[in-house]
Scaffold this motif. Structure first.
Motif, mmCIF file in Angstrom:
data_model
loop_
_atom_site.group_PDB
_atom_site.id
_atom_site.type_symbol
_atom_site.label_atom_id
_atom_site.label_comp_id
_atom_site.label_asym_id
_atom_site.label_seq_id
_atom_site.Cartn_x
_atom_site.Cartn_y
_atom_site.Cartn_z
ATOM 1 N N TYR A 286 0.816 -1.218 0.000
ATOM 2 C CA TYR A 286 0.000 0.000 0.000
ATOM 3 C C TYR A 286 0.852 1.271 0.000
ATOM 4 N N ASP A 287 1.887 1.270 0.850
ATOM 5 C CA ASP A 287 2.665 2.489 1.066
ATOM 6 C C ASP A 287 4.136 2.148 0.863
ATOM 7 N N SER A 288 4.675 2.492 -0.263
ATOM 8 C CA SER A 288 5.995 2.051 -0.716
ATOM 9 C C SER A 288 5.867 0.577 -1.089
ATOM 10 N N PRO A 289 6.648 0.151 -2.082
ATOM 11 C CA PRO A 289 6.541 -1.247 -2.497
ATOM 12 C C PRO A 289 6.820 -2.168 -1.314
#
Lengths: 156, 156
Positions: free
Chosen positions: A142-145
């Protein structure tokens, strides 16, 4: 304990505290200076004897006129049982309600069980995700790979 | 080339591009998902043949009713001479003017001479700092400890 709005000059005090309160995890890059300059009316500090022991940084969504978002909350580990977090969240809810926002959103890491428990206790619901970890819905990458997140929502 | 507003779903495409466009520097942590969800009306993408070749993420200051802030701008190195940045900035200026904002702010690193030259060419002024590097005013330890920054301001 004294609660007040965040000021730009609080950055210098808070930025070094973050890595310390998170037990050495490098977290301060998640709070660049801009968050101390542009969202002061929806961001708060708790002080005790002149020291900062907790803070909440949140804002009104510019895109969704009914939503508010809590980006970052920190409490000094020495004061974890003093309802500092609860007080900060409730102040945020009151403030954003005055701005006619009725849904508050935030995210946390699925490994952070304390944070998940806290948000459930504060009346947040977990938004459906694409997988489940330990009975909790999670959004993959979701937030940064490769950073999964639990998404919370509360109607106020 | 096509210019449009940023959408939440652009995050998946843009996040991996950032480190690539910055020559492997780890930069993507500066753009968490929240910036793709809550500031869409003041954030823009340039596409060519369906590929993203540039983006600008900015917002209206919640604290200062006359200010807007540009947080992050990226242009594919292959398209650096095509005025992609200029087009994104001008679109941002037009949009924030419609929201009655007349001062635009942003920051850059003092080592980023290309960025400093670009902002001066776009009509930004450098705000006074506490020291000077190569004739440019700099604010020491502005963003994260030991991260100096050049502060820009433009009246629109």
């Amino acid at each position: 304990m004294k609660l007040r709005n965040l000021k730009p000059s609080d950055y210098t005090a808070i930025s070094p505290l973050i890595d310390e309160w998170w037990g050495g995890r490098k977290m301060s890059h998640l709070l660049p200076k801009l968050f101390f300059d542009h969202f002061n009316d929806t961001s708060f500090i708790v002080e005790k004897d002149g020291d900062i022991i907790g803070f909440l940084i949140g804002f009104l969504s510019q895109t969704s006129s009914d939503k508010a978002y809590i980006h970052f909350v920190g409490v000094d580990p020495k004061y974890r049982k003093f309802n500092v977090g609860r007080q900060l969240y409730n102040t945020f809810f009151d403030q954003v309600k005055q701005n006619d926002r009725h849904s508050v959103h935030c995210i946390t890491s699925p490994v952070n069980k304390t944070s998940i428990a806290f948000h459930l206790k504060m009346g947040f619901l977990i938004e459906g995700g694409d997988k489940e970890i330990d009975g909790v819905y999670v959004h993959s990458d979701y937030d940064s790979p490769a950073e999964d997140r639990v998404l919370f929502m509360k109607r106020i």
